[in-house]
Design an enzyme around this catalytic site. Structure first.
Site, mmCIF file in Angstrom:
data_model
loop_
_atom_site.group_PDB
_atom_site.id
_atom_site.type_symbol
_atom_site.label_atom_id
_atom_site.label_comp_id
_atom_site.label_asym_id
_atom_site.label_seq_id
_atom_site.Cartn_x
_atom_site.Cartn_y
_atom_site.Cartn_z
ATOM 1 N N THR A 23 0.949 -1.105 -0.024
ATOM 2 C CA THR A 23 0.106 0.045 0.057
ATOM 3 C C THR A 23 0.957 1.185 -0.047
ATOM 4 O O THR A 23 2.073 1.275 0.303
ATOM 5 C CB THR A 23 -0.970 0.276 1.201
ATOM 6 N N ASP A 24 0.469 2.236 -0.115
ATOM 7 C CA ASP A 24 1.230 3.783 -0.081
ATOM 8 C C ASP A 24 1.935 3.799 1.341
ATOM 9 O O ASP A 24 2.931 4.178 1.421
ATOM 10 C CB ASP A 24 0.222 4.925 -0.549
ATOM 11 N N CYS A 25 1.102 3.194 2.312
ATOM 12 C CA CYS A 25 1.676 3.639 3.507
ATOM 13 C C CYS A 25 2.617 2.183 4.106
ATOM 14 O O CYS A 25 3.583 2.644 4.755
ATOM 15 C CB CYS A 25 0.671 3.774 4.730
ATOM 16 N N TYR A 26 2.028 1.259 3.205
ATOM 17 C CA TYR A 26 3.168 0.117 3.631
ATOM 18 C C TYR A 26 3.709 -0.536 2.148
ATOM 19 O O TYR A 26 2.839 -1.653 2.015
ATOM 20 C CB TYR A 26 2.269 -0.937 4.465
#
Lengths: 137, 384
Positions: free
Chosen positions: B128-131
């Site tokens: 994901t963008d954050c992970y």
């Protein structure tokens, strides 16, 4: 010390005529008791009980192997890993000879090797894999 | 002369508390009477060490760099939940290894962690963008983990049916191997030493109760799943209790491999032996009378595990089962325990030492569990 072991001998076709029993008796002083024998087109199979001194049994088995006859040893007894055993008793209910039983004072598992017929029922019934079979000492 | 938790704790702090195991309490009450035992004894310790499938551990791994939101997780090739936050997981005791099947499972992973072994952690993520990270393959042991605590949703079953098999063939169950035509009986309890048989209405055991859990200090966290309250008044005046359970939790890092054990029931799967000891304060004579009940007044039913619904065949006392044989259909049938009484005694004795030395205080329940509750079956409904 005299002891008896049960072995399964596999004779390849070429070796079927070897006088193994004769040499075991004569050279190693081993009592040779045939329990089951079968010869077919490809090989001979022999289940025998051998009785003799520990040293002679070892030498006798080496002799058999030198004749290019395969030796498979029957389990002699069960062995219990004291560190693994949790003394639950799961094995005691299925042991047909009460060789495995609980001490009703300490509630530790006890084992009487003289009663054990090495049926191996306990090996898979033990939930913590604390019991195995001892092939040959 | 009722006592309170506070009064008993004050005595524990001063090293003055009289603590006995439940077996000792049975003996003492038989010798000197319940009244005298109630007066003399402050705390009774119980213990049990049996297979408890409804067990598992929450773990937090910490974040790698770059970070990953683990959504598919394996510990030593045993699947763990990827359904909570990025680096949290729950590994269930009965989960099986992908490569070893029934030979290794979640319980083994938990035991390995407790014993300080390194465990392989493999995880995947869609990214994901954050992970952003999609894959990790590394090793962890308990010191590396931020949190690792057991949370067992259903443990310390109050009373469990003994198992037999009336069919013509051997069956392999979570109650072990059951031979045809009722040739053996398996049961699982520490009987008169068992926590919830000794305080059968759970007057003193509830949320927050401090307990011995697998060698460390743990707590009762909630009512156990499938908690139900069954009481049967028997013609001879004895009372049969069944159905109460507890959810327990405790720090995995403080536990000992001596009091937890991964196990395999052939043909069934992996489970975990869990060691639990619960202290019961002797608040009054009523409680003392319960604590004095011996195996010949505690009962279970022998159930037929080969038939649907496991119908009861016969009621039997734990004293009879403990004798090694029980009568069934007019025959003497070998009866074997799946739980370890020897270990249960070790647990009750260890807890007695902890309390005796003043280091372990009793926690009064923050909330009690229901006095009456039934257990609902799963009713299948038509798809909508």
């Amino acid at each position: 010390m005299e002891k008896s072991i049960k072995v399964f001998l596999l004779f390849p076709r070429e070796q079927v005529n070897k006088p193994i029993a004769y040499h075991l008796v004569k050279d190693y002083d081993i009592v040779f008791n045939i329990l089951h024998a079968e010869i077919n087109n490809t090989r001979g199979e022999l289940t025998v009980e051998l009785t003799g001194s520990g040293e002679n049994l070892e030498k006798g088995l080496d002799f058999i192997r030198e004749q290019e006859v395969e030796v498979r040893l029957f389990p002699q007894s069960i062995i219990r890993d004291e560190n693994q055993c949790i003394h639950c008793g799961a094995c005691t209910g299925i042991c047909p000879t009460q060789a495995l039983s609980m001490d009703t004072g300490t509630w530790l598992l006890g084992f009487d090797p003289d009663k054990c017929i090495v049926c191996e029922q306990c090996v898979t019934a033990c939930p913590v894999s604390a019991i195995d079979v001892n092939i040959f000492e | 002369m009722a006592k309170t938790f506070e009064e008993i704790n004050a005595k524990i702090r001063q090293g003055q508390a009289v603590v006995v195991t439940a077996e000792e309490m049975v003996e003492l009450s038989a010798e000197q009477g319940v009244k005298e035992a109630a007066k003399r004894v402050d705390v009774v310790t119980t213990g049990t060490f049996g297979p408890m499938c409804s067990s598992g551990a929450f773990i937090n791994f910490g974040h790698s760099e770059p970070p990953i939101r683990m959504s598919e997780i394996y510990l030593n090739d045993v699947p763990a939940s990827g359904g909570i936050a990025a680096v949290d997981t729950y590994i269930g005791a009965t989960e099986l290894s992908r490569s070893q099947g029934m030979a290794y499972g979640g319980a083994h992973v938990i035991q390995d962690l407790i014993e300080g072994k390194s465990v392989r952690l493999e995880a995947r993520s869609p990214g994901t963008d954050c992970y952003p990270r999609k894959k990790i393959d590394t090793w962890v042991s308990k010191e590396d983990l931020n949190q690792a605590y057991l949370y067992n949703p259903r443990n310390a079953y109050q009373n469990y049916p003994a198992a037999a098999n009336t069919s013509g063939k051997t069956i392999y169950t979570y109650m072990g191997r059951l031979l045809p035509e009722c040739a053996n009986i398996n049961y699982s309890t520490s009987g008169e030493l068992s926590p919830l048989l000794k305080d059968p209405t759970m007057r003193t055991i509830g949320m927050g109760t401090r307990i011995f859990l697998c060698g460390g200090v743990g707590y009762v966290a909630w009512e156990g799943t499938q908690y139900k309250t069954i009481r049967e008044d028997l013609p001879n005046g004895d009372v049969y209790h069944q159905g109460r359970t507890v959810a327990v939790m405790g720090n995995l890092k403080d536990m000992s491999g001596d009091f937890i054990r991964a196990a395999v029931f052939e043909g069934y799967g992996v489970t975990m032996y869990v060691g639990i000891g619960i202290p019961i304060p002797v608040l009054d004579e009523d409680l003392a009378a319960q604590l004095a009940v011996s195996n010949d007044h505690l009962y279970t039913y022998i159930s037929d595990y080969s038939a649907p619904g496991h119908p009861s065949l016969k009621r039997v006392s734990y004293a009879e089962l403990r004798s090694g044989n029980a009568e069934l259909n007019g025959k003497k049938v070998p009866a074997a325990a799946l739980s370890s009484l020897n270990k249960a005694r070790e647990i009750a004795a260890a807890l007695k030492d902890w309390i005796g030395s003043g280091e372990f205080l009793l926690q009064e329940p923050i909330a009690r569990f229901p006095d009456e509750q039934t257990f609902k079956p799963l009713m299948e409904k038509e798809a909508r």
